[in-house]
Design an enzyme around this catalytic site. Structure first.
Site, PDB file in Angstrom:
ATOM      1  N   ASP A  30       0.816  -1.222   0.000  1.00 38.15           N
ATOM      2  CA  ASP A  30       0.000   0.000   0.000  1.00 38.15           C
ATOM      3  C   ASP A  30       0.849   1.272   0.000  1.00 38.15           C
ATOM      4  O   ASP A  30       0.314   2.373   0.128  1.00 38.15           O
ATOM      5  CB  ASP A  30      -0.919   0.011   1.228  1.00 38.15           C
ATOM      6  CG  ASP A  30      -2.263  -0.697   0.974  1.00 38.15           C
ATOM      7  OD1 ASP A  30      -2.668  -0.808  -0.203  1.00 38.15           O
ATOM      8  OD2 ASP A  30      -2.898  -1.121   1.955  1.00 38.15           O
TER       9      ASP A  30
ATOM     10  N   ARG B 234       0.292  -1.861   7.591  1.00 39.22           N
ATOM     11  CA  ARG B 234       0.889  -0.658   7.002  1.00 39.22           C
ATOM     12  C   ARG B 234       1.837   0.064   7.957  1.00 39.22           C
ATOM     13  O   ARG B 234       2.446   1.074   7.568  1.00 39.22           O
ATOM     14  CB  ARG B 234      -0.215   0.313   6.530  1.00 39.22           C
ATOM     15  CG  ARG B 234      -1.122  -0.255   5.448  1.00 39.22           C
ATOM     16  CD  ARG B 234      -1.954   0.841   4.779  1.00 39.22           C
ATOM     17  NE  ARG B 234      -1.121   1.784   4.030  1.00 39.22           N
ATOM     18  CZ  ARG B 234      -1.564   2.915   3.488  1.00 39.22           C
ATOM     19  NH1 ARG B 234      -2.830   3.258   3.619  1.00 39.22           N
ATOM     20  NH2 ARG B 234      -0.757   3.717   2.817  1.00 39.22           N
TER      21      ARG B 234
ATOM     22  N   ARG C  94     -10.122   5.446  10.773  1.00 35.93           N
ATOM     23  CA  ARG C  94      -8.677   5.258  10.861  1.00 35.93           C
ATOM     24  C   ARG C  94      -8.056   6.201  11.904  1.00 35.93           C
ATOM     25  O   ARG C  94      -7.621   5.774  12.959  1.00 35.93           O
ATOM     26  CB  ARG C  94      -8.026   5.496   9.492  1.00 35.93           C
ATOM     27  CG  ARG C  94      -8.508   4.537   8.405  1.00 35.93           C
ATOM     28  CD  ARG C  94      -7.990   3.137   8.662  1.00 35.93           C
ATOM     29  NE  ARG C  94      -8.382   2.211   7.606  1.00 35.93           N
ATOM     30  CZ  ARG C  94      -7.715   1.992   6.479  1.00 35.93           C
ATOM     31  NH1 ARG C  94      -6.605   2.655   6.228  1.00 35.93           N
ATOM     32  NH2 ARG C  94      -8.147   1.114   5.600  1.00 35.93           N
TER      33      ARG C  94
ATOM     34  N   HIS D 295     -11.542   7.270   4.818  1.00 37.47           N
ATOM     35  CA  HIS D 295     -10.601   8.372   5.020  1.00 37.47           C
ATOM     36  C   HIS D 295     -11.291   9.680   4.596  1.00 37.47           C
ATOM     37  O   HIS D 295     -12.111   9.663   3.665  1.00 37.47           O
ATOM     38  CB  HIS D 295      -9.364   8.230   4.111  1.00 37.47           C
ATOM     39  CG  HIS D 295      -8.248   7.394   4.648  1.00 37.47           C
ATOM     40  ND1 HIS D 295      -7.456   6.609   3.841  1.00 37.47           N
ATOM     41  CD2 HIS D 295      -7.751   7.243   5.911  1.00 37.47           C
ATOM     42  CE1 HIS D 295      -6.528   6.003   4.561  1.00 37.47           C
ATOM     43  NE2 HIS D 295      -6.683   6.364   5.827  1.00 37.47           N
TER      44      HIS D 295
ATOM     45  N   CYS E 263      -4.833   9.954  -2.887  1.00 43.73           N
ATOM     46  CA  CYS E 263      -4.126   8.976  -2.036  1.00 43.73           C
ATOM     47  C   CYS E 263      -2.674   8.810  -2.460  1.00 43.73           C
ATOM     48  O   CYS E 263      -1.822   8.468  -1.642  1.00 43.73           O
ATOM     49  CB  CYS E 263      -4.790   7.611  -2.124  1.00 43.73           C
ATOM     50  SG  CYS E 263      -6.482   7.564  -1.575  1.00 43.73           S
TER      51      CYS E 263
END
Ligand code: ARG
Length: 261
Positions: free
Chosen positions: A57, A82, A131, A160, A254
């Site tokens: 990612d 992550r 998150r 997000h 992103c």
């Protein structure tokens, strides 16, 4: 930005990720390259972070930190898969050009933070609910010295802030109200009476996951309605195809961590 050389969907930490769907990393790199070239073509300087195997990612570079006025507030990822990305981003800011502030609270960088230098004298918008955790908003305010407005996300597809809201210039935003709680929708309407509002189709096509320099708005090519709305408002939409990266639950924004001196 960080190349998707090692991009894969090996785990599912958001509703868009399907570990059984095939992913073409080579195509992902091609599409990502077009995005990078598009930004350079518009006159922007792009720095690259070296991708690491085992961190599929990493292409979603926006999550690595949040930078305002030359200060980088570091990320602390919610998911263990992550977690190691944070240290890679940290090395980038280890230079006299930047001041780095390490976080104690869970936050996913620019994935959940947006900055509007001309709104109310300089305002940070911060998402929570999936998150980034609420205490990180206060920590960011202390780190960056700008007021932080907390916005509650309620739809897991918009996990997000940057898939539900974007700044289109220094003082205005575009957003999808359905991603936010009713009270947060009231707050956004109060702070940004002139905002552009996106519909379900725009939002589900990752249209809100855009970057704007105030004139050109680079956005996912599937968000055709939003492109039309932006054009009508005087912006120049610049569509980019990023179908492979959608499989990881991300698009244009992103892939880009904005560096603000
Ligand atoms: N697969 C990644 C995750 O779920 C996608 C991150 C997208 N990045 C973003 N800024 N919204 O963490």
């Amino acid at each position: 930005m960080c190349s998707p050389e090692h991009f894969a969907v090996e785990y599912a930490i958001n509703p868009w990720m399907d570990v059984t769907a095939p992913v073409d990393a080579e195509l992902a790199v091609k599409q990502w390259d077009r995005l990078r070239e598009t930004l350079v073509g518009l006159g922007h300087e792009v720095h690259l972070l070296a991708p690491e195997p085992g961190l599929p990612d990493m292409v979603y570079a926006a999550n690595g930190a949040f930078v305002v006025d030359g200060t980088a507030y570091g990320a602390r990822f919610k998911h263990q898969q992550r977690a190691a990305e944070a240290a890679v981003h940290r090395t980038f800011y280890d230079s006299p050009d930047w001041r780095f502030i390490a976080p104690n609270e869970t936050n996913e960088g620019e994935g959940d933070f947006a900055y509007l230098p001309e709104a109310h004298g300089g305002l940070i918008l911060a998402g929570y609910g999936f998150r980034t955790e609420l205490p990180a908003h206060a920590e960011a305010q202390e780190a960056l010295g700008r007021p932080v407005v907390s916005l509650r996300l309620v739809d897991p597809r918009f996990y997000h802030l940057d898939v539900a809201l974007a700044s289109i210039d220094d003082g205005n935003i575009v957003y999808y109200p359905g991603a936010f709680s009713a009270a947060t929708q009231k707050v956004l309407a109060q702070l940004f009476p002139d905002a552009i509002v996106a519909d379900d189709d725009d939002a589900l096509a990752f249209g809100l996951n855009l970057v704007s320099d105030g004139a050109n708005v680079v956005l996912n090519s599937e968000a055709t309605r939003l492109a039309g709305r932006l054009k009508a408002a005087g912006y120049t939409p610049v569509p980019v195809e990023l179908a492979e990266l959608k499989k990881g639950g991300g698009s244009v924004k992103c892939c880009i961590a904005e560096l603000r001196h």
